[in-house]
Design an enzyme around this catalytic site. Sequence first.
Site, PDB file in Angstrom:
ATOM      1  N   PHE A 174       1.082  -1.232   0.027  1.00 55.25           N
ATOM      2  CA  PHE A 174      -0.030   0.010  -0.082  1.00 55.25           C
ATOM      3  C   PHE A 174       0.869   1.275   0.065  1.00 55.25           C
ATOM      4  O   PHE A 174       0.385   2.137   0.531  1.00 55.25           O
ATOM      5  CB  PHE A 174      -1.030  -0.010   1.257  1.00 55.25           C
ATOM      6  CG  PHE A 174      -1.879  -1.320   1.013  1.00 55.25           C
ATOM      7  CD1 PHE A 174      -2.759  -1.402   0.376  1.00 55.25           C
ATOM      8  CD2 PHE A 174      -1.790  -2.172   2.132  1.00 55.25           C
ATOM      9  CE1 PHE A 174      -3.474  -2.504   0.245  1.00 55.25           C
ATOM     10  CE2 PHE A 174      -2.385  -3.487   1.995  1.00 55.25           C
ATOM     11  CZ  PHE A 174      -3.379  -3.525   1.101  1.00 55.25           C
ATOM     12  N   ARG A 175       2.047   1.239  -0.359  1.00 52.82           N
ATOM     13  CA  ARG A 175       3.028   2.237  -0.578  1.00 52.82           C
ATOM     14  C   ARG A 175       3.444   2.866   0.757  1.00 52.82           C
ATOM     15  O   ARG A 175       3.775   3.983   0.748  1.00 52.82           O
ATOM     16  CB  ARG A 175       2.433   3.440  -1.597  1.00 52.82           C
ATOM     17  CG  ARG A 175       1.961   2.799  -2.723  1.00 52.82           C
ATOM     18  CD  ARG A 175       1.886   3.895  -3.733  1.00 52.82           C
ATOM     19  NE  ARG A 175       1.691   3.171  -5.094  1.00 52.82           N
ATOM     20  CZ  ARG A 175       2.664   2.869  -6.020  1.00 52.82           C
ATOM     21  NH1 ARG A 175       3.980   3.353  -5.680  1.00 52.82           N
ATOM     22  NH2 ARG A 175       2.498   2.317  -7.245  1.00 52.82           N
TER      23      ARG A 175
END
Length: 197
Positions: A174-175
Amino acid sequence: MSSLHSDPILQFQLWFSEAKKIKSLQYPHAMTVSTVGVDGVPDSRILLLKEVDDRGFMFFTNKDSQKGLQLAKHPFAALLFFWEPLGYQVRIQGRVEEVSDAESDAYFATRPRLSQIGSWASEQSRLLPDRAIFEQKAESFEVQFSGQDIPRPSYWGGYRVIPQKMEFWIERPFRWHDRFEFTRTDNASWSVRRLYP
Ligand SMILES: Cc1cc2nc3c(=O)[nH]c(=O)nc-3n(C[C@H](O)[C@H](O)[C@H](O)COP(=O)(O)O)c2cc1C
């Protein structure tokens, strides 16, 4: 602060040896090398990392090439590695020095003969109106050097990037990535800080 080694060059070597074990990576030692153009505009190209140790990151090229002229004017570079299967990126910035003639000679001597001939025949980055001209030059150097070891052309050699700053980026879902930036404080030590992703 993190699970990274406190010496970023050692940390780089750890990740680099992991990358070299990945069979699908044909060029784990390929790096994007960015320089400052003589007009101040950034310029980048891929080069191969030939050696990394306490002194820095070494590559070889034609010193009269575009990058060579740029480095003569602005002796600084940024290096960039991305090993996708590992989810690792490394950014490096530093001053650039030419390596000694002895180091360049030693590496040149290990290159395949046709690569050595190519170094003599290629006026790297300059206008080549017809590929046949390059091939003819290569053939004439093959004749000139036949039956003898090929010496290193004076314009061909190594550069070493002496890292001043190194950033390690670790891919997370999710970065929510991890980033650690090392800055050299003196010859032997580094400070490290975590950055937002
Ligand atoms: C995988 C790969 C490896 C390369 N390795 C080198 C290298 O080690 N030395 C080099 O001079 N050029 C290398 N090149 C070519 C450079 O990217 C570039 O075309 C050349 O050095 C001329 O750059 P310049 O005009 O900016 O000087 C490589 C290219 C690729 C795609």
